[in-house]
Motif scaffolding. Structure first.
Motif, PDB file in Angstrom:
ATOM      1  N   THR A  25       0.832  -1.205   0.000  1.00 21.66           N
ATOM      2  CA  THR A  25       0.000   0.000   0.000  1.00 21.66           C
ATOM      3  C   THR A  25       0.865   1.253   0.000  1.00 21.66           C
ATOM      4  O   THR A  25       0.583   2.227  -0.700  1.00 21.66           O
ATOM      5  CB  THR A  25      -0.937   0.008   1.221  1.00 21.66           C
ATOM      6  N   LEU A  31      -5.209   0.688  -1.717  1.00 23.10           N
ATOM      7  CA  LEU A  31      -5.587  -0.483  -0.947  1.00 23.10           C
ATOM      8  C   LEU A  31      -6.094  -1.601  -1.845  1.00 23.10           C
ATOM      9  O   LEU A  31      -5.803  -2.778  -1.620  1.00 23.10           O
ATOM     10  CB  LEU A  31      -6.691  -0.115   0.049  1.00 23.10           C
ATOM     11  N   ASP A  32      -6.869  -1.248  -2.847  1.00 19.04           N
ATOM     12  CA  ASP A  32      -7.448  -2.247  -3.739  1.00 19.04           C
ATOM     13  C   ASP A  32      -6.365  -3.032  -4.461  1.00 19.04           C
ATOM     14  O   ASP A  32      -6.371  -4.267  -4.499  1.00 19.04           O
ATOM     15  CB  ASP A  32      -8.357  -1.566  -4.754  1.00 19.04           C
ATOM     16  N   GLU A  35      -4.305  -5.200  -1.934  1.00 16.25           N
ATOM     17  CA  GLU A  35      -4.985  -6.420  -1.492  1.00 16.25           C
ATOM     18  C   GLU A  35      -5.040  -7.455  -2.616  1.00 16.25           C
ATOM     19  O   GLU A  35      -4.762  -8.642  -2.409  1.00 16.25           O
ATOM     20  CB  GLU A  35      -6.404  -6.103  -1.032  1.00 16.25           C
ATOM     21  N   LEU A 125      -1.250   1.664   7.955  1.00 16.74           N
ATOM     22  CA  LEU A 125      -2.394   1.063   7.288  1.00 16.74           C
ATOM     23  C   LEU A 125      -3.627   1.094   8.189  1.00 16.74           C
ATOM     24  O   LEU A 125      -4.743   1.367   7.732  1.00 16.74           O
ATOM     25  CB  LEU A 125      -2.061  -0.383   6.892  1.00 16.74           C
ATOM     26  N   THR A 128      -5.095   4.514   8.143  1.00 17.10           N
ATOM     27  CA  THR A 128      -5.751   4.762   6.858  1.00 17.10           C
ATOM     28  C   THR A 128      -7.135   4.139   6.850  1.00 17.10           C
ATOM     29  O   THR A 128      -8.125   4.762   6.454  1.00 17.10           O
ATOM     30  CB  THR A 128      -4.914   4.188   5.706  1.00 17.10           C
ATOM     31  N   CYS A 129      -7.221   2.882   7.308  1.00 13.27           N
ATOM     32  CA  CYS A 129      -8.501   2.182   7.338  1.00 13.27           C
ATOM     33  C   CYS A 129      -9.474   2.805   8.333  1.00 13.27           C
ATOM     34  O   CYS A 129     -10.688   2.649   8.184  1.00 13.27           O
ATOM     35  CB  CYS A 129      -8.280   0.706   7.695  1.00 13.27           C
ATOM     36  N   THR A 143     -10.240  -2.677   8.497  1.00 12.91           N
ATOM     37  CA  THR A 143      -9.008  -2.975   9.231  1.00 12.91           C
ATOM     38  C   THR A 143      -8.868  -4.472   9.467  1.00 12.91           C
ATOM     39  O   THR A 143      -7.775  -5.036   9.340  1.00 12.91           O
ATOM     40  CB  THR A 143      -8.989  -2.231  10.580  1.00 12.91           C
ATOM     41  N   MET A 146      -7.795  -5.844   5.953  1.00 11.17           N
ATOM     42  CA  MET A 146      -6.510  -5.426   5.406  1.00 11.17           C
ATOM     43  C   MET A 146      -5.357  -5.672   6.369  1.00 11.17           C
ATOM     44  O   MET A 146      -4.257  -6.011   5.952  1.00 11.17           O
ATOM     45  CB  MET A 146      -6.551  -3.931   5.033  1.00 11.17           C
ATOM     46  N   LYS A 174     -13.143   0.721   0.618  1.00 13.10           N
ATOM     47  CA  LYS A 174     -11.927   0.888  -0.184  1.00 13.10           C
ATOM     48  C   LYS A 174     -12.143   1.913  -1.297  1.00 13.10           C
ATOM     49  O   LYS A 174     -11.252   2.731  -1.585  1.00 13.10           O
ATOM     50  CB  LYS A 174     -11.499  -0.455  -0.778  1.00 13.10           C
ATOM     51  N   TYR A 184      -1.996   7.720   3.119  1.00 10.35           N
ATOM     52  CA  TYR A 184      -1.504   6.542   3.841  1.00 10.35           C
ATOM     53  C   TYR A 184      -0.441   7.010   4.825  1.00 10.35           C
ATOM     54  O   TYR A 184       0.739   7.058   4.531  1.00 10.35           O
ATOM     55  CB  TYR A 184      -0.935   5.550   2.832  1.00 10.35           C
TER      56      TYR A 184
END
Length: 427
Positions: A25, A31-32, A35, A125, A128-129, A143, A146, A174, A184
């Motif tokens: 990330t 994120l997409d 992942e 991360l 961010t989530c 969270t 991810m 996302k 991020y």
């Protein structure tokens, strides 16, 4: 051989998922993509490692493979050409081996040490989530996916919703992060209080999934998740040493986690708190957790939810034997907790303590109004079954145990409930 490799891949997935997603990330800013590329890297690992065996550095192998998958994804996206230039330029400096054998062991791959900086990529991360632009449920769910590496069904189980509902919720979260350009990074000091509630909730859910896993295909207790949640809570405590709820959460994880070795019997059955071998508890973790609880009490600041939960567990871990537990103090703490968190689950847990103090009939009267709200929550049916059993209502206890078994997914808990149900016999 294949079985051993698959077991190793499962362990590596649990240990490395969050680190690979977080690292990727930071590199690609999506994120997409992170992942998807991480999932593809693990799928490739299953195929390749079954043939070739595990590489000396599985984590590095996965990071490099996931990075290549991400770059391939960006290359396929015409709108991502500019991002591709940024990523490949950075990667040429970080890891020159990317242009070589795609299955080479990246032993010398840089940027692979999760402990090189504080806070680390996983903490970035998490924040961010947990951005306030997302709903609280979306923050926690994202969270868990991810950072915790939980599957959508596992997360859906934690929220008591359908898998499809949870999958849509995570996808929307996302997408919102991408559309809003959420950065991020760990937020500034001014932003931290707004973001903290979601972070703490997510970490606690990750820990809970580890302490009693919801997947029937998982180990009953996932120590890796408990340890990762505790590690991240420690990082937060370093960042915010005076934040009471951060201290409370860390103390809570230490005190609950101290019991994990006594949690499941050698036959694979859940062992309830009153039956656990307290000699197996981790005394160092208990000492540290209790010290953190005392530290917060000494401030004189009214405690929040996690501090009160930690205090309750401090009382439990202070008792040399189950019969020595100070149930009056625990009920008092639950009374305080209900004022902070008036949820039906808190009321249910308080009733368990009331049963020890005032008897099962009093506790049954207290849980009766909770039935509608907790009809899909299997611990409610477990508590009711145990209380009915204690007053001699075998038929009612069997009904409640059976309903709990329908809802429970943890293999150790199912084994325990099956035994308890079998002990009642039939009319």
């Amino acid at each position: 051989m294949t079985t051993r490799i698959d077991e190793a891949i499962t362990r590596i997935h649990r240990a490395e998922w969050a680190r690979v997603v977080a690292s990727l990330t930071r590199r690609v800013g999506s994120l997409d993509i992170a992942e998807e590329a991480t999932a593809e890297a693990f799928a490739t690992a299953v195929e390749h490692w079954r043939r070739e065996g595990l590489p000396p550095q599985p984590g590095g192998w996965l990071t490099t493979t996931a990075t290549r998958k991400a770059i391939d994804r960006i290359r396929r996206d015409q709108l991502g050409r500019r991002k591709l230039e940024e990523v490949t330029m950075g990667e040429s400096l970080i890891n020159p081996s990317l242009s070589g054998d795609p299955f080479a062991d990246p032993l010398a791959s840089a940027d692979d040490d999760p402990g090189t900086a504080l806070p680390d990529d996983r903490l970035r991360l998490i924040f961010t989530c947990a951005h306030p632009a997302l709903s609280m449920e979306a923050r926690v769910a994202l969270t868990l996916r991810m950072v915790g590496g939980l599957t959508v069904p596992e997360i859906a189980s934690a929220f008591l919703v359908r898998d499809t509902t949870m999958g849509q919720r995570i996808s929307r979260a996302k997408r919102k992060i991408a559309e809003a350009g959420i950065p991020y990074r760990v937020p500034t000091a001014e932003d931290l209080p707004v973001r903290l509630e979601g972070v703490l909730a997510a970490l606690f859910l990750i820990f809970n999934e580890g302490y009693l896993a919801s997947s029937p295909d998982s180990s009953p207790v996932r120590v890796d998740l408990c340890q990762e949640a505790t590690r991240l809570a420690r990082l937060l405590h370093v960042l915010l040493p005076d934040e009471g709820e951060v201290t409370g959460l860390l103390a809570l994880m230490l005190l609950i986690g101290s019991r994990h070795r006594a949690r499941v019997s050698s036959s694979g059955e859940l062992v309830t708190l009153d039956e656990q071998d307290r000699g197996c508890w981790d005394r160092a973790a208990i000492t540290e957790g209790q010290a953190l609880v005392r530290q917060r009490i000494a401030t004189g600041v009214p405690p929040g939810r996690y501090q009160l939960l930690a205090a309750i567990n401090a009382v439990h871990t202070s008792a040399a034997e189950a019969r020595d537990t100070d149930w009056e103090q625990i009920v008092t703490l639950y009374d305080q907790l209900r004022r902070v968190d008036p949820s039906p689950i808190v009321a249910l847990n308080r009733a368990v303590a009331v049963a020890e103090l005032d008897g099962p009939r009093v506790a049954l009267a207290e849980i009766l109004p909770l039935e509608e709200a907790l009809s899909g929550y299997h611990p409610f049916h477990v508590v009711r079954a145990e209380l009915l059993r204690r007053i001699g209502d075998g038929r009612g206890a069997r009904t409640s145990y059976s309903r709990a078994l329908e809802l429970a997914t943890n293999s150790a808990e199912r084994a325990h409930l099956s035994r308890r149900l079998g002990e009642l016999g039939r009319d």
